[in-house]
Structure formats: structure tokens, C-alpha cells
Write an enzyme that holds these catalytic residues in place. Structure first.
Site, PDB file in Angstrom:
ATOM      1  N   CYS A 121       0.830  -1.190   0.000  1.00 14.58           N
ATOM      2  CA  CYS A 121       0.000   0.000   0.000  1.00 14.58           C
ATOM      3  C   CYS A 121       0.876   1.256   0.000  1.00 14.58           C
ATOM      4  CB  CYS A 121      -0.822  -0.016   1.285  1.00 14.58           C
ATOM      5  SG  CYS A 121      -2.455   0.559   1.069  1.00 14.58           S
ATOM      6  N   PRO A 122       0.597   2.301  -0.738  1.00 16.41           N
ATOM      7  CA  PRO A 122      -0.503   2.499  -1.678  1.00 16.41           C
ATOM      8  C   PRO A 122      -0.049   2.324  -3.131  1.00 16.41           C
ATOM      9  CG  PRO A 122       0.515   4.598  -1.229  1.00 16.41           C
ATOM     10  CD  PRO A 122       1.382   3.533  -0.583  1.00 16.41           C
TER      11      PRO A 122
END
Lengths: 67, 354
Positions: free
Chosen positions: A10-11
Site C-alpha cells: 500500500c498504496p
């Protein structure tokens, strides 16, 4: 256009999708390997007015993002 | 908005849990604090010699195991490893240096704000500034690279270590250190702390609750899903503190906090940048470690190691304020983090496989 975002944390899968869509506004395919990335990309693409079709491929998800 | 609802529920659960844990013995504004609790656990295991902060915190055990069980049942337990583990260890270490300068992880920062501690507002400004620097690097192609699937057994290691910790705590306390005074001596009963950790761990896994992610996504993607959790924690805990009479507005005399604004700002700024590079705040790293993310396990080990060093080398702040060693460590931390930022910029990021 095809983006292999498997294994990225992430991200990054969302960012890769964002950059990809900036270059290919018509849409693209993204391959991810976890639910979090799948949901995040679906939400992001949805917010941008794209529709997302999810195809399960073994352990991965192929997201087909189209206008 | 199913996702937002889940994150909001997670925020409420985190907030209520924090209030309950303080009510039953945890230090004020420290119902939950990942940095403090990893530091206490390091002390309990004799990895550092700071007598006031030694206690294996059952909350940590519960958080990892709660995430593990919920991930297993939701088919989200997917062991993987290999995304720059050594760099992540260093980033985890640096997160702890910054957090112990400020005296709390981002979650405790929120709890401190909701307790009326205005020093934590200064910390929040620093945290946001750090996140913005992190986003700058992300936008320029920063990546720690791909992780790859590993055997299931690898993913079981860290949860099993938590079970061993629990056995030590309950069955062999004679081997461990327990603070007699100070924050480490203040704690909720083991069973309550463990259950609290399990509950928060489970819902945090399900919802992807993350303090750094909330602010990051709001700026980077204009996505406020995780940010909702941030707001709900603040509201629930502030209302709770007002109702319980434990809301204490101001800068002076705040529990386990100091008033040096510059270093509160810098400490949390360091935590902010490093958390963005890691892909999540300290709580999120613990949750990911329960899901089989070995890179997060390495990050948590880096945080524990950082906590031990921070206390062994007088780098952690106290309510009297920061130490010179701590200030030097934070400055070095910034240099290292920025170097990590530039070293991991990949021009082709976004084009798929390298």
C-alpha cells in the site's frame, strides 16, 4: 495497457493505476494479489468515473478498468 | 459506502478500547500506544535497562493474534516477503526514535489530542508535514519493491512468537522484568488487555485501519475512507474523556508528555515520513505482521530494536523533555530517511515488472 502490481505494498498499486490512467485515459488492466489492493483500486477507479470488472485468476485478481 | 462504515466502526472500537484500558489501569492517554508498548515489551525482555518501562504488553500479543485469526478466517492470510527487508528494519528503527522523541506513536498522538494534550497537536502538524514529504517521494517513484509469496510456515512464525510471549508472561514471569514504578507499572489486567488487543487487531485487519494511511489517502488520492477512522477515534475518545472527567486541556502537566514544541514536531515528522515509506503506521505494521507480511515482521523487529537502543543510549525523551542524544538521533534519522527516499526512486515505477 497492462500493469502487474502484484507484491507491491500500500498504496503503490493504486498509484501505479493512477499513473497508468493518466497515460491511458481509456482504461487498462491491473493484476493484483490481495484484497486490499483490489478494493483500493476499485474505489479509486470508481471515484474517477471508471467501471471495474474483477476476474479471479488463481491467487490473483485481474482488474479490467474501462470508461 | 460499506468500507467507510467498517473503518468508522474500527475507529469507534479503537477509541472505546483505549478508554477502557486506561480506566482499568493503563497510563493516562495511553490506552493503546504501539511505540510505548513495544518499548515496554523490549524492557520486559531485558533488551533495555530503563526500569520504569518494562512490561510485556498483552495488547501487542492480542493485536498480532487478532489480526492473524481474522486474516485466516477471511482468507487474507497470505505470507509474503522480500520488499527491501533491511531498509524496512532501519525505517522501523527510525520510527521508534521519532516516536520516543515525541512520546507516542501516531495512535497515542490521537489519544493525547483527545485528552486535551495540546503538545500532541504540535506533533500532529509534524506528522502531517512528514506525510507530505513522504507523498512527494511517492509521487516521484519511491518504492521498496515487490514482495513474493513464501511458505505458510514463514507466516506462522511471528504469531507463534506472540503465543510464546504470553506463556512467558503468564507462566514464567520470574524470567522477565516488571516495572515497579512509572508507565510500565501501570497496566490493565492481563486478560482484559489481551482481549482488547484481539478485538482491535481483528477489526483493524478487516478494515485496514491506519493512522498514516488516512492522512496520506486524503492528500494523495482525495480518498477519505481511512481518514474517517482518524476522526471517529478523536471524537469517541474526546467525548469519553469529557464524560469521565479525564479531559485536561493545555500544554503543561500532561501525562507522559513534554512541552518542547520543536522536538515534538520533528519527532512526529520523522515518524510521518518513515510510516509513508513503510506503507503504514506502527499499528498497521503490527496488523500486517499477523497477516503473514514478513516485511512488516522485520519492521516490527526494527521498532523493538530501536526502542531498546533509544533507552540504552539515552535517546528517549521523558516528561522533563528531550535528551541531546535523542535530538542527535532524530537529526541522523532525517538524513537516513531522506537518503532512503532518494535511493529507492525507480524511474519506471508504474510500468509493471522491473
Amino acid at each position: 495497457m497492462f500493469i502487474d502490481a502484484r507484491g507491491y505494498g500500500c498504496p503503490e498499486p493504486v498509484l501505479m493505476t493512477k499513473k497508468g490512467l493518466a497515460r491511458n485515459p481509456e482504461g487498462l488492466d491491473v493484476l493484483v494479489d490481495n484484497n486490499t489492493a483490489k478494493e483500493n483500486i476499485k474505489r479509486f477507479a470508481g471515484n474517477q468515473g471508471y467501471s471495474v470488472n474483477v476476474e479471479k485468476q488463481n491467487n490473483d485478481f485481474l482488474l479490467k478498468i474501462t470508461k | 459506502m460499506k468500507n467507510k462504515t467498517l473503518v468508522a466502526i474500527a475507529g469507534a472500537v479503537v477509541g472505546i478500547t483505549a478508554l477502557v484500558l486506561v480506566k482499568f489501569g493503563n497510563p493516562a492517554n495511553m490506552g493503546l500506544c504501539i511505540a510505548c508498548f513495544l518499548r515496554d515489551t523490549a524492557g520486559g525482555l531485558k533488551l533495555h535497562g530503563a526500569a520504569p518501562v518494562q512490561y510485556i504488553r498483552p495488547e501487542i500479543i492480542g493485536l498480532v493474534l487478532g489480526s492473524f485469526f481474522v486474516a485466516l478466517s477471511g482468507r487474507e492470510f497470505i505470507p509474503k516477503a522480500g520488499s527491501s527487508p533491511a531498509t524496512r528494519f532501519v525505517l522501523g528503527f527510525i520510527v521508534m526514535i521519532g516516536a520516543l522523541m515525541f512520546l507516542g506513536c501516531p495512535l497515542r498522538m490521537m489519544l493525547r489530542i483527545a485528552g486535551g494534550d495540546m503538545n500532541a497537536i504540535v506533533g500532529l502538524v509534524g506528522f502531517v508535514a512528514g506525510i507530505l514529504v513522504g507523498i512527494f517521494f511517492l509521487n516521484h517513484g519511491f518504492t521498496l519493491g515487490r514482495a513474493y509469496r513464501v511458505n505458510k510456515g514463514e507466516g506462522y512464525v511471528f504469531p507463534i512468537i506472540q503465543v510464546v510471549m504470553l506463556i512467558l508472561l503468564v507462566g514464567l514471569p520470574g524470567l522477565l522484568l516488571f516495572s515497579e514504578t512509572g508507565p510500565g507499572s501501570m497496566h490493565a489486567p492481563i486478560a482484559l488487555a489481551l482481549v482488547a488487543g484481539l478485538v482491535v487487531g481483528g477489526i483493524a485487519q478487516k478494515s485496514r485501519f491506519c493512522t498514516a494511511g488516512g492522512i496520506r489517502d486524503a492528500f494523495l488520492l482525495k480518498d477519505f475512507t481511512l481518514f474517517v477512522g482518524f476522526i471517529v477515534v478523536l471524537l469517541v475518545v474526546a467525548i469519553g474523556n469529557l464524560a469521565l472527567g479525564s479531559f485536561n486541556f493545555g500544554f503543561e502537566g500532561q501525562p507522559v508528555a513534554h512541552t518542547d514544541g520543536l522536538w515534538n514536531f520533528l519527532g512526529m515528522a520523522l515518524v510521518g515520513i518513515a510510516s509513508i515509506f513503510l506503507g503504514g503506521c506502527p499499528l498497521r505494521q503490527l496488523i500486517l505482521s499477523g497477516e503473514g507480511n514478513i516485511d512488516s515482521v522485520i519492521t516490527v523487529l526494527g521498532m523493538i530494536c530501536g526502542a531498546a537502543f533509544a533507552h540504552n543510549f539515552a535517546m528517549a525523551s521523558s516528561p522533563e523533555g528531550p535528551t541531546v542524544n535523542g535530538q542527535i538521533a532524530v537529526v541522523i534519522g532525517f538524513i537516513v530517511v531522506v537518503a532512503i527516499g532518494f535511493l529507492n526512486i525507480q524511474r519506471s515505477a508504474g510500468k509493471g515488472d522491473a
